[in-house]
Scaffold this motif. Structure first.
Motif, PDB file in Angstrom:
ATOM      1  N   GLU A  50       0.838  -1.195   0.028  1.00  0.00           N
ATOM      2  CA  GLU A  50      -0.016   0.122  -0.156  1.00  0.00           C
ATOM      3  C   GLU A  50       0.929   1.265  -0.028  1.00  0.00           C
ATOM      4  O   GLU A  50       0.314   2.231  -0.307  1.00  0.00           O
ATOM      5  CB  GLU A  50      -0.883  -0.007   1.275  1.00  0.00           C
ATOM      6  N   GLU A  51       2.156   1.040   0.383  1.00  0.00           N
ATOM      7  CA  GLU A  51       3.037   2.225   0.248  1.00  0.00           C
ATOM      8  C   GLU A  51       3.730   2.393  -0.944  1.00  0.00           C
ATOM      9  O   GLU A  51       4.378   3.352  -1.000  1.00  0.00           O
ATOM     10  CB  GLU A  51       4.142   2.063   1.482  1.00  0.00           C
ATOM     11  N   LEU A  52       3.689   1.574  -2.118  1.00  0.00           N
ATOM     12  CA  LEU A  52       4.322   1.734  -3.045  1.00  0.00           C
ATOM     13  C   LEU A  52       3.783   2.589  -4.130  1.00  0.00           C
ATOM     14  O   LEU A  52       2.610   3.322  -3.901  1.00  0.00           O
ATOM     15  CB  LEU A  52       4.274   0.340  -3.900  1.00  0.00           C
ATOM     16  N   GLU A  53       4.306   2.970  -4.904  1.00  0.00           N
ATOM     17  CA  GLU A  53       3.973   4.239  -6.027  1.00  0.00           C
ATOM     18  C   GLU A  53       3.897   3.397  -7.432  1.00  0.00           C
ATOM     19  O   GLU A  53       4.749   3.090  -7.975  1.00  0.00           O
ATOM     20  CB  GLU A  53       4.691   5.380  -6.057  1.00  0.00           C
ATOM     21  N   PRO A  54       2.633   3.411  -7.838  1.00  0.00           N
ATOM     22  CA  PRO A  54       1.276   3.377  -7.194  1.00  0.00           C
ATOM     23  C   PRO A  54       0.894   2.309  -6.324  1.00  0.00           C
ATOM     24  O   PRO A  54       1.844   1.220  -6.354  1.00  0.00           O
ATOM     25  CB  PRO A  54       0.341   3.530  -8.435  1.00  0.00           C
ATOM     26  N   PRO A  55       0.273   2.604  -5.153  1.00  0.00           N
ATOM     27  CA  PRO A  55      -0.237   1.476  -4.400  1.00  0.00           C
ATOM     28  C   PRO A  55      -0.797   0.309  -5.337  1.00  0.00           C
ATOM     29  O   PRO A  55      -1.393   0.561  -6.286  1.00  0.00           O
ATOM     30  CB  PRO A  55      -1.347   2.079  -3.515  1.00  0.00           C
ATOM     31  N   THR A  56      -0.964  -0.971  -4.635  1.00  0.00           N
ATOM     32  CA  THR A  56      -1.448  -2.232  -5.237  1.00  0.00           C
ATOM     33  C   THR A  56      -1.961  -3.236  -4.218  1.00  0.00           C
ATOM     34  O   THR A  56      -1.804  -3.157  -3.163  1.00  0.00           O
ATOM     35  CB  THR A  56      -0.197  -3.080  -6.452  1.00  0.00           C
ATOM     36  N   ASP A  57      -2.656  -3.858  -4.771  1.00  0.00           N
ATOM     37  CA  ASP A  57      -3.356  -4.954  -3.994  1.00  0.00           C
ATOM     38  C   ASP A  57      -2.731  -6.291  -4.244  1.00  0.00           C
ATOM     39  O   ASP A  57      -3.257  -7.462  -4.069  1.00  0.00           O
ATOM     40  CB  ASP A  57      -4.844  -4.954  -3.731  1.00  0.00           C
ATOM     41  N   GLY A  58      -1.697  -6.422  -5.112  1.00  0.00           N
ATOM     42  CA  GLY A  58      -1.042  -7.652  -5.375  1.00  0.00           C
ATOM     43  C   GLY A  58      -0.117  -7.491  -6.398  1.00  0.00           C
ATOM     44  O   GLY A  58       0.090  -6.499  -7.185  1.00  0.00           O
ATOM     45  N   PHE A  59       0.320  -8.757  -6.797  1.00  0.00           N
ATOM     46  CA  PHE A  59       1.663  -8.748  -8.065  1.00  0.00           C
ATOM     47  C   PHE A  59       1.343  -9.725  -8.988  1.00  0.00           C
ATOM     48  O   PHE A  59       1.011 -11.108  -8.323  1.00  0.00           O
ATOM     49  CB  PHE A  59       2.749  -8.726  -7.413  1.00  0.00           C
ATOM     50  N   GLN A  60       1.183  -9.799 -10.190  1.00  0.00           N
ATOM     51  CA  GLN A  60       1.038 -10.866 -10.941  1.00  0.00           C
ATOM     52  C   GLN A  60       2.448 -11.076 -11.666  1.00  0.00           C
ATOM     53  O   GLN A  60       2.903  -9.828 -12.413  1.00  0.00           O
ATOM     54  CB  GLN A  60       0.138 -10.636 -12.121  1.00  0.00           C
ATOM     55  N   THR A  61       2.954 -12.217 -11.811  1.00  0.00           N
ATOM     56  CA  THR A  61       4.471 -12.329 -12.509  1.00  0.00           C
ATOM     57  C   THR A  61       4.317 -12.634 -13.842  1.00  0.00           C
ATOM     58  O   THR A  61       3.572 -13.657 -14.135  1.00  0.00           O
ATOM     59  CB  THR A  61       5.128 -13.420 -11.350  1.00  0.00           C
ATOM     60  N   LEU A  62       5.041 -11.903 -14.632  1.00  0.00           N
ATOM     61  CA  LEU A  62       5.162 -12.122 -16.106  1.00  0.00           C
ATOM     62  C   LEU A  62       6.665 -11.899 -16.515  1.00  0.00           C
ATOM     63  O   LEU A  62       7.266 -11.110 -16.401  1.00  0.00           O
ATOM     64  CB  LEU A  62       4.509 -11.281 -16.929  1.00  0.00           C
ATOM     65  N   TRP A  63       7.423 -13.206 -16.722  1.00  0.00           N
ATOM     66  CA  TRP A  63       8.819 -12.865 -17.064  1.00  0.00           C
ATOM     67  C   TRP A  63       9.119 -12.750 -18.670  1.00  0.00           C
ATOM     68  O   TRP A  63       8.659 -13.614 -19.298  1.00  0.00           O
ATOM     69  CB  TRP A  63       9.620 -14.412 -16.528  1.00  0.00           C
ATOM     70  N   LEU A  64       9.898 -11.696 -18.740  1.00  0.00           N
ATOM     71  CA  LEU A  64       9.943 -11.318 -19.917  1.00  0.00           C
ATOM     72  C   LEU A  64      11.424 -11.824 -20.658  1.00  0.00           C
ATOM     73  O   LEU A  64      12.271 -11.122 -20.737  1.00  0.00           O
ATOM     74  CB  LEU A  64       9.886  -9.687 -20.368  1.00  0.00           C
ATOM     75  N   ASN A  65      11.360 -12.974 -20.890  1.00  0.00           N
ATOM     76  CA  ASN A  65      12.547 -13.708 -21.586  1.00  0.00           C
ATOM     77  C   ASN A  65      12.265 -14.757 -22.612  1.00  0.00           C
ATOM     78  O   ASN A  65      11.043 -15.042 -22.782  1.00  0.00           O
ATOM     79  CB  ASN A  65      13.459 -14.251 -20.581  1.00  0.00           C
ATOM     80  N   ARG A  66      13.007 -15.464 -23.267  1.00  0.00           N
ATOM     81  CA  ARG A  66      12.869 -16.553 -24.151  1.00  0.00           C
ATOM     82  C   ARG A  66      12.653 -17.837 -23.696  1.00  0.00           C
ATOM     83  O   ARG A  66      12.462 -18.664 -24.442  1.00  0.00           O
ATOM     84  CB  ARG A  66      13.733 -16.283 -25.294  1.00  0.00           C
ATOM     85  N   GLN A  67      12.971 -18.088 -22.379  1.00  0.00           N
ATOM     86  CA  GLN A  67      12.783 -19.441 -21.642  1.00  0.00           C
ATOM     87  C   GLN A  67      11.286 -19.926 -21.837  1.00  0.00           C
ATOM     88  O   GLN A  67      10.602 -19.208 -21.248  1.00  0.00           O
ATOM     89  CB  GLN A  67      13.459 -19.425 -20.415  1.00  0.00           C
ATOM     90  N   THR A  68      11.071 -20.945 -22.306  1.00  0.00           N
ATOM     91  CA  THR A  68       9.563 -21.586 -22.366  1.00  0.00           C
ATOM     92  C   THR A  68       9.409 -21.923 -21.099  1.00  0.00           C
ATOM     93  O   THR A  68      10.105 -22.137 -19.907  1.00  0.00           O
ATOM     94  CB  THR A  68       9.708 -22.337 -23.413  1.00  0.00           C
ATOM     95  N   GLU A  69       7.929 -21.826 -20.682  1.00  0.00           N
ATOM     96  CA  GLU A  69       7.473 -22.409 -19.419  1.00  0.00           C
ATOM     97  C   GLU A  69       7.950 -23.749 -19.061  1.00  0.00           C
ATOM     98  O   GLU A  69       8.125 -24.071 -18.073  1.00  0.00           O
ATOM     99  CB  GLU A  69       5.843 -22.246 -19.532  1.00  0.00           C
ATOM    100  N   SER A  70       7.826 -24.684 -20.101  1.00  0.00           N
ATOM    101  CA  SER A  70       8.462 -26.248 -19.997  1.00  0.00           C
ATOM    102  C   SER A  70       9.712 -26.237 -19.366  1.00  0.00           C
ATOM    103  O   SER A  70      10.206 -26.997 -18.501  1.00  0.00           O
ATOM    104  CB  SER A  70       8.189 -26.963 -21.142  1.00  0.00           C
ATOM    105  N   ALA A  71      10.378 -25.174 -19.989  1.00  0.00           N
ATOM    106  CA  ALA A  71      12.085 -25.233 -19.364  1.00  0.00           C
ATOM    107  C   ALA A  71      12.182 -24.657 -17.934  1.00  0.00           C
ATOM    108  O   ALA A  71      13.026 -25.352 -17.317  1.00  0.00           O
ATOM    109  CB  ALA A  71      12.654 -24.329 -20.398  1.00  0.00           C
ATOM    110  N   VAL A  72      11.221 -23.769 -17.682  1.00  0.00           N
ATOM    111  CA  VAL A  72      11.025 -23.401 -16.287  1.00  0.00           C
ATOM    112  C   VAL A  72      10.857 -24.544 -15.149  1.00  0.00           C
ATOM    113  O   VAL A  72      11.189 -24.603 -14.162  1.00  0.00           O
ATOM    114  CB  VAL A  72      10.244 -22.362 -16.090  1.00  0.00           C
ATOM    115  N   VAL A  73       9.899 -25.212 -15.690  1.00  0.00           N
ATOM    116  CA  VAL A  73       9.207 -26.392 -14.938  1.00  0.00           C
ATOM    117  C   VAL A  73      10.222 -27.502 -14.757  1.00  0.00           C
ATOM    118  O   VAL A  73      10.467 -27.925 -13.594  1.00  0.00           O
ATOM    119  CB  VAL A  73       7.824 -26.788 -15.717  1.00  0.00           C
TER     120      VAL A  73
END
Length: 281
Positions: free
Chosen positions: A77-100
Motif C-alpha cells: 500500500e506504500e508503493l507508487e502506485p499502491p497495489t493489492d497484489g503482484f502478477q508475475t510475467l517473466w519477459l525472456n525467451r525461456q519456455t514455461e516447460s523449461a522453467v518447470v
C-alpha cells in the motif's frame, strides 16, 4: 488394505488399518484422493480390474500450492502506485516447460502471483501450480521467506521490500494421505476413451441370494464427479451420491426380494445418484 472375499456374503469386505484395527463391512465407500490411488495400487485385494487401474493411472492429478505470507505492515500500500497484489510475467525467451523442468531455475519462476488478503491486512497469498509446487513442500519456511523477498523486490522494483515474518501453508503433495491437490481429465484419458465415470464405477460385485448382484466397493471424492471435479462441493456431492445409492439399493432389495437388480444396477449406486448430484449442482 481393503480385502474382498465374495464367499462371505454377510460382510465380504475387510478393511485393515495401519494401526492394526480391522473392520468388516458389506459395502465400503473409498474416498481417498486420486494421488493415493495412483501411489497404492496394492491397497486392494484382489486387484482392481484392468480398466479401473488404467482409469486411475491415466487420469491427471496435480499440485497447487497456496503460501500465506504475513508481513509487519502492508508495504504494497506504500508503493507508487499502491497495489493489492503482484502478477508475475517473466519477459525472456525461456519456455514455461523449461522453467518447470530445470531444477536450476528458482521455484518461484513458476509462481502465478501474489494477492493481498482483504480480511488480513498484512498478508499476501502466493499461488503456485505444477511440478514445482510439490518441490516447495520440501523447503523450509526461512528459505521461502528469502526467495519471496527476492521475487517481490524484482517485481516491485524496490530494494526495501521487507521479509515476511510468518509463513503459513499446507504440504498437500508430501502428505501421504493426499499426495497432491486436484484431479483433471488428462489427454491420456481422452485418447484411451476413459471417462470420469470409469473412476466412479463400483467394483467387486457379488451375488446375494436375497439382493442379487450388489457392489462391495464404491468410490467417491472430487475426482469421481463428472462436472464439479476439482472442488470441495464436488467431493461432498460424490459422497452423498454413493450413500444415497446404497440406501436406494437397500430399499429396492426389500421391495423386490430375489431380483437380479437389472433396474438397480442400471441406476444405482452410481448412475442414478450421479444424475441426482449433477442436477442438484
Amino acid at each position: 488394505m481393503i480385502h474382498f472375499e465374495p464367499s462371505i456374503l454377510l460382510l465380504p469386505v475387510t478393511v485393515r488399518c495401519g494401526d492394526g484395527d480391522t473392520f468388516k463391512a458389506r459395502h465400503v465407500i473409498f474416498t481417498g484422493s486420486l494421488g493415493v490411488l495412483k501411489a497404492r495400487p496394492s491397497f486392494f485385494d484382489p486387484p482392481l480390474s484392468t480398466k479401473k487401474r488404467q482409469a486411475i493411472e491415466k487420469a491427471g492429478f496435480g499440485s497447487t500450492c497456496k503460501i500465506f505470507l504475513q508481513f509487519e505492515r502492508p508495504f504494497w500500500e506504500e508503493l507508487e502506485p499502491p497495489t493489492d497484489g503482484f502478477q508475475t510475467l517473466w519477459l525472456n525467451r525461456q519456455t514455461e516447460s523449461a522453467v518447470v523442468e530445470d531444477s536450476n531455475v528458482p521455484w518461484y519462476r513458476s509462481a502465478l502471483g501474489l494477492d493481498a488478503i482483504r480480511t488480513h491486512k498484512n498478508t499476501l497469498v502466493l499461488w503456485l501450480a505444477g511440478p514445482r509446487a510439490a518441490e516447495v513442500d520440501g523447503l523450509s519456511d526461512e528459505q521461502i521467506k528469502q526467495d519471496v523477498v527476492e521475487l517481490l523486490r524484482k517485481f516491485a522494483v524496490s530494494s526495501s521490500i521487507p521479509k515476511p515474518v510468518r509463513v503459513m501453508r499446507e504440504r498437500w503433495s508430501s502428505n501421504p494421505y493426499i499426495r497432491g491437490t486436484y484431479s483433471y481429465h488428462s489427454m491420456e484419458s481422452t485418447i484411451s476413451g476413459l471417462l470420469i465415470e470409469d473412476l466412479a464405477e463400483p467394483v467387486w460385485i457379488f451375488e446375494d441370494s436375497k439382493s442379487g448382484s450388489v457392489p462391495a466397493l464404491l468410490f467417491a471424492g472430487e475426482t469421481t464427479h463428472p462436472i464439479d471435479f476439482l472442488t470441495i462441493h464436488g467431493a461432498i456431492q460424490s459422497g452423498w451420491r454413493e450413500a444415497v445409492g446404497l440406501k436406494e439399493l437397500a430399499v429396492h432389495c426389500e421391495q423386490h426380494s430375489g431380483c437380479l437388480h437389472s433396474r438397480c444396477r442400471a441406476k444405482t449406486p452410481v448412475q442414478h445418484s450421479m444424475k441426482r448430484a449433477t442436477s442438484a449442482g
